[in-house]
Design a protein around this motif. Structure first.
Motif, PDB file in Angstrom:
ATOM      1  N   VAL A  58      44.297  -2.933  37.482  1.00  0.00           N
ATOM      2  CA  VAL A  58      44.432  -3.751  36.263  1.00  0.00           C
ATOM      3  C   VAL A  58      45.097  -2.933  35.163  1.00  0.00           C
ATOM      4  O   VAL A  58      45.096  -1.702  35.203  1.00  0.00           O
ATOM      5  CB  VAL A  58      43.070  -4.281  35.756  1.00  0.00           C
ATOM      6  CG1 VAL A  58      42.413  -5.154  36.808  1.00  0.00           C
ATOM      7  CG2 VAL A  58      42.149  -3.149  35.353  1.00  0.00           C
ATOM      8  N   ILE A  65      37.954 -11.210  35.497  1.00  0.00           N
ATOM      9  CA  ILE A  65      36.630 -11.738  35.806  1.00  0.00           C
ATOM     10  C   ILE A  65      35.865 -10.648  36.541  1.00  0.00           C
ATOM     11  O   ILE A  65      36.412  -9.993  37.423  1.00  0.00           O
ATOM     12  CB  ILE A  65      36.743 -12.998  36.690  1.00  0.00           C
ATOM     13  CG1 ILE A  65      37.460 -14.096  35.888  1.00  0.00           C
ATOM     14  CG2 ILE A  65      35.371 -13.476  37.152  1.00  0.00           C
ATOM     15  CD1 ILE A  65      37.765 -15.324  36.707  1.00  0.00           C
ATOM     16  N   PHE A  66      34.615 -10.412  36.125  1.00  0.00           N
ATOM     17  CA  PHE A  66      33.835  -9.344  36.752  1.00  0.00           C
ATOM     18  C   PHE A  66      32.505  -9.884  37.282  1.00  0.00           C
ATOM     19  O   PHE A  66      32.052 -10.961  36.907  1.00  0.00           O
ATOM     20  CB  PHE A  66      33.611  -8.194  35.763  1.00  0.00           C
ATOM     21  CG  PHE A  66      32.928  -8.584  34.493  1.00  0.00           C
ATOM     22  CD1 PHE A  66      33.659  -9.026  33.397  1.00  0.00           C
ATOM     23  CD2 PHE A  66      31.547  -8.503  34.369  1.00  0.00           C
ATOM     24  CE1 PHE A  66      33.027  -9.389  32.220  1.00  0.00           C
ATOM     25  CE2 PHE A  66      30.904  -8.864  33.196  1.00  0.00           C
ATOM     26  CZ  PHE A  66      31.647  -9.311  32.120  1.00  0.00           C
ATOM     27  N   ILE A  89      35.329  -5.525  39.235  1.00  0.00           N
ATOM     28  CA  ILE A  89      36.298  -6.536  38.813  1.00  0.00           C
ATOM     29  C   ILE A  89      36.716  -7.333  40.036  1.00  0.00           C
ATOM     30  O   ILE A  89      37.145  -6.755  41.031  1.00  0.00           O
ATOM     31  CB  ILE A  89      37.533  -5.874  38.166  1.00  0.00           C
ATOM     32  CG1 ILE A  89      37.083  -4.981  37.005  1.00  0.00           C
ATOM     33  CG2 ILE A  89      38.534  -6.927  37.710  1.00  0.00           C
ATOM     34  CD1 ILE A  89      38.218  -4.231  36.333  1.00  0.00           C
ATOM     35  N   VAL A  90      36.549  -8.657  39.962  1.00  0.00           N
ATOM     36  CA  VAL A  90      36.859  -9.449  41.158  1.00  0.00           C
ATOM     37  C   VAL A  90      38.272 -10.028  41.121  1.00  0.00           C
ATOM     38  O   VAL A  90      38.894 -10.180  42.167  1.00  0.00           O
ATOM     39  CB  VAL A  90      35.810 -10.560  41.402  1.00  0.00           C
ATOM     40  CG1 VAL A  90      34.420  -9.953  41.575  1.00  0.00           C
ATOM     41  CG2 VAL A  90      35.806 -11.596  40.319  1.00  0.00           C
ATOM     42  N   ALA A  91      38.771 -10.338  39.922  1.00  0.00           N
ATOM     43  CA  ALA A  91      40.103 -10.959  39.876  1.00  0.00           C
ATOM     44  C   ALA A  91      40.702 -10.842  38.486  1.00  0.00           C
ATOM     45  O   ALA A  91      39.993 -10.737  37.489  1.00  0.00           O
ATOM     46  CB  ALA A  91      40.018 -12.424  40.284  1.00  0.00           C
ATOM     47  N   ILE A  92      42.029 -10.869  38.446  1.00  0.00           N
ATOM     48  CA  ILE A  92      42.781 -10.959  37.193  1.00  0.00           C
ATOM     49  C   ILE A  92      43.152 -12.425  36.997  1.00  0.00           C
ATOM     50  O   ILE A  92      43.525 -13.111  37.946  1.00  0.00           O
ATOM     51  CB  ILE A  92      44.076 -10.108  37.266  1.00  0.00           C
ATOM     52  CG1 ILE A  92      43.722  -8.639  37.544  1.00  0.00           C
ATOM     53  CG2 ILE A  92      44.903 -10.251  36.004  1.00  0.00           C
ATOM     54  CD1 ILE A  92      44.944  -7.780  37.895  1.00  0.00           C
ATOM     55  N   ILE A  93      43.020 -12.886  35.730  1.00  0.00           N
ATOM     56  CA  ILE A  93      43.430 -14.258  35.416  1.00  0.00           C
ATOM     57  C   ILE A  93      44.912 -14.216  35.075  1.00  0.00           C
ATOM     58  O   ILE A  93      45.296 -13.644  34.058  1.00  0.00           O
ATOM     59  CB  ILE A  93      42.591 -14.824  34.247  1.00  0.00           C
ATOM     60  CG1 ILE A  93      41.097 -14.744  34.598  1.00  0.00           C
ATOM     61  CG2 ILE A  93      43.010 -16.238  33.919  1.00  0.00           C
ATOM     62  CD1 ILE A  93      40.160 -15.128  33.475  1.00  0.00           C
ATOM     63  N   GLY A  94      45.744 -14.756  35.950  1.00  0.00           N
ATOM     64  CA  GLY A  94      47.204 -14.582  35.810  1.00  0.00           C
ATOM     65  C   GLY A  94      47.868 -15.721  35.075  1.00  0.00           C
ATOM     66  O   GLY A  94      47.295 -16.777  34.904  1.00  0.00           O
TER      67      GLY A  94
ATOM     68  N   MET B   1      45.855 -19.212  37.269  1.00  0.00           N
ATOM     69  CA  MET B   1      45.820 -18.615  38.609  1.00  0.00           C
ATOM     70  C   MET B   1      44.936 -17.368  38.642  1.00  0.00           C
ATOM     71  O   MET B   1      44.886 -16.624  37.680  1.00  0.00           O
ATOM     72  CB  MET B   1      47.253 -18.209  39.017  1.00  0.00           C
ATOM     73  CG  MET B   1      47.570 -18.440  40.469  1.00  0.00           C
ATOM     74  SD  MET B   1      48.967 -17.361  40.967  1.00  0.00           S
ATOM     75  CE  MET B   1      48.229 -15.723  40.906  1.00  0.00           C
ATOM     76  N   LYS B   3      44.144 -13.766  40.511  1.00  0.00           N
ATOM     77  CA  LYS B   3      44.712 -12.753  41.408  1.00  0.00           C
ATOM     78  C   LYS B   3      43.579 -11.802  41.801  1.00  0.00           C
ATOM     79  O   LYS B   3      43.142 -10.979  40.995  1.00  0.00           O
ATOM     80  CB  LYS B   3      45.809 -11.991  40.649  1.00  0.00           C
ATOM     81  CG  LYS B   3      46.599 -11.041  41.513  1.00  0.00           C
ATOM     82  CD  LYS B   3      47.593 -10.227  40.682  1.00  0.00           C
ATOM     83  CE  LYS B   3      47.996  -8.976  41.449  1.00  0.00           C
ATOM     84  NZ  LYS B   3      47.824  -7.728  40.702  1.00  0.00           N
ATOM     85  N   ARG B   8      39.853  -8.497  48.168  1.00  0.00           N
ATOM     86  CA  ARG B   8      39.189  -9.756  47.848  1.00  0.00           C
ATOM     87  C   ARG B   8      40.096 -10.961  48.128  1.00  0.00           C
ATOM     88  O   ARG B   8      41.316 -10.863  48.109  1.00  0.00           O
ATOM     89  CB  ARG B   8      38.755  -9.759  46.386  1.00  0.00           C
ATOM     90  CG  ARG B   8      37.519  -8.908  46.163  1.00  0.00           C
ATOM     91  CD  ARG B   8      37.067  -8.982  44.737  1.00  0.00           C
ATOM     92  NE  ARG B   8      35.935  -8.088  44.498  1.00  0.00           N
ATOM     93  CZ  ARG B   8      36.039  -6.783  44.280  1.00  0.00           C
ATOM     94  NH1 ARG B   8      37.229  -6.202  44.267  1.00  0.00           N
ATOM     95  NH2 ARG B   8      34.955  -6.054  44.065  1.00  0.00           N
TER      96      ARG B   8
END
Lengths: 94, 94, 94, 94, 94, 94, 94
Positions: A58, A65-66, A89-94, B1, B3, B8
């Motif tokens: 990141v 999102i964590f 951290i599970v995902a980046i909000i793109g 979206m 990512k 994951r």
């Protein structure tokens, strides 16, 4: 300024507004514990067993999102931050 | 979206219709917790101790079966997703 | 069809008939939990830390014995399967 | 025949007769749980992180001592066997 | 003087003064357990599986934030110190 | 004869006589559980992830001290032995 | 003499005298459990996965501080020693 160590990331919590099906906006307090944040600082990454450092996935400014209940809460210069391991951290909000 | 990070995978839950022996269709609520999903996003894969990244074995669009009670539930733009580790995915429905 | 991930293996349970000393055949329900299965699908194998994949030691069609209470039960197209990790399989019946 | 996987070993239990100080032979049932077995099949060995397989240190026919309560009990063609991991075997009786 | 081993770091605790919203300064005792310290000594770093040592990411004089309840309390020459593992340090205050 | 596997070591327990301050010899039963033994057999050593075997640091005949409650008790040809992992041995009495 | 194995270190406990603020010397028994020792013997060091041995970071004669409740108590030739793993030692008093 906070400079996180290793694969750690400093984030500010983001209160996510959410609308009900009928369009009513629920303020943060009427919702579940927030799991969104904005990255404000990124560590140098963790060191592999071969001595190589792996850059954190990141970047400063990313909204992420964590996992709930992860991280260390830190107060610094009047503001509140959360320091997460990259693995929280599970995902980046793109 | 969304990512996802590392190994994951983001999925949408799939309500699996199921017929009883006598042919009656049971809606999702009368069944066990669903364990099926459709892959909507895939991370770059986990990093091995030699620095190499291992591509995740599933692709966007795959229908997969995952271990019960695994993953992190995430709401994003009104929809609900589940973020799984690759190790929580047991099989692709081919 | 189910395509298992990593070192996973999909099996069908095999009800093992067993005779008592006096020659009476006990049906499956009067016995202990079955631990036998027939392999119906095999994953690509787990990835070592050097990036190499290790082929799973069982093949489609093998009859195997697995550790009790291991694996994930999966229903697919009306049939029931068990998805095991290779490490849950103790032996092939040769 | 049973073909054990990885570093597993199939053994038959050996009832060890034991004499008391006064020379009376105690049958197996009056003793502690047996910990002796005879090796009937040996797996190909475990795979190291460098991809190499390590041969199991016991051979078919060896009499071995294993840790109590270890292994998986398996019935096969009317006989009872125990499947052990190599690490459950403490010594060969030479 | 204390010379920490491996990836250990010796710190002095720092009592962080904090003002309430109305500007009243709360002394340390009216606050939560302090999590700030000043680095007074740094170990040679941990040894990787390839034999390489990884230098600790903090230096003498750095002000750091550490995880609550971590470290070993040590009294030396009348002063109190805390010896932390590098992994207990979450960030440097820059 | 017992041939221990891997990094295991077979020992005979040694009853350590101990004198009280006033010179009275306490027999073994009036003392704590013995932690001394004499090495009677040594395994080939454990295998590293690079495939290399590491010779065990003790030799037959060494008197050693081991951690309390460690090891597997084994009866063999009327005698009692203890099979230890090398990691259960803390020191050689030189 | 005791020769510790691997990364173990044999120490003698050191009763640290400590003065109260008013200058009164507290004998050892009025204080907390001692955490100081003097190194009397050092092992050859632990073996890495690449087969290399890492020398222990302390030497005979060093005064060290160790984690409370760690180590194995050993009586030898009338004296009491503590055998520690290197990882139980937090710092050398320089």
């Amino acid at each position: 300024m906070l400079k996180p160590l290793g694969d750690r990331v400093v984030i500010e919590l983001v209160e996510s507004e959410e609308k009900t099906a009928s369009g009513i906006v629920l303020p943060g307090t009427a919702q579940e514990k927030p799991q969104e944040g904005k990255v404000v600082a990124v560590g140098a990454g963790r060191v592999l067993d071969n001595g190589e450092r792996v850059a954190v996935e990141v970047s400063v400014g990313d909204r992420i999102i964590f996992s709930k209940y992860s991280g260390t809460e830190v107060k610094h210069e009047g503001a509140e931050f959360l320091v997460l391991r990259e693995s929280d951290i599970v995902a980046i909000i793109g």
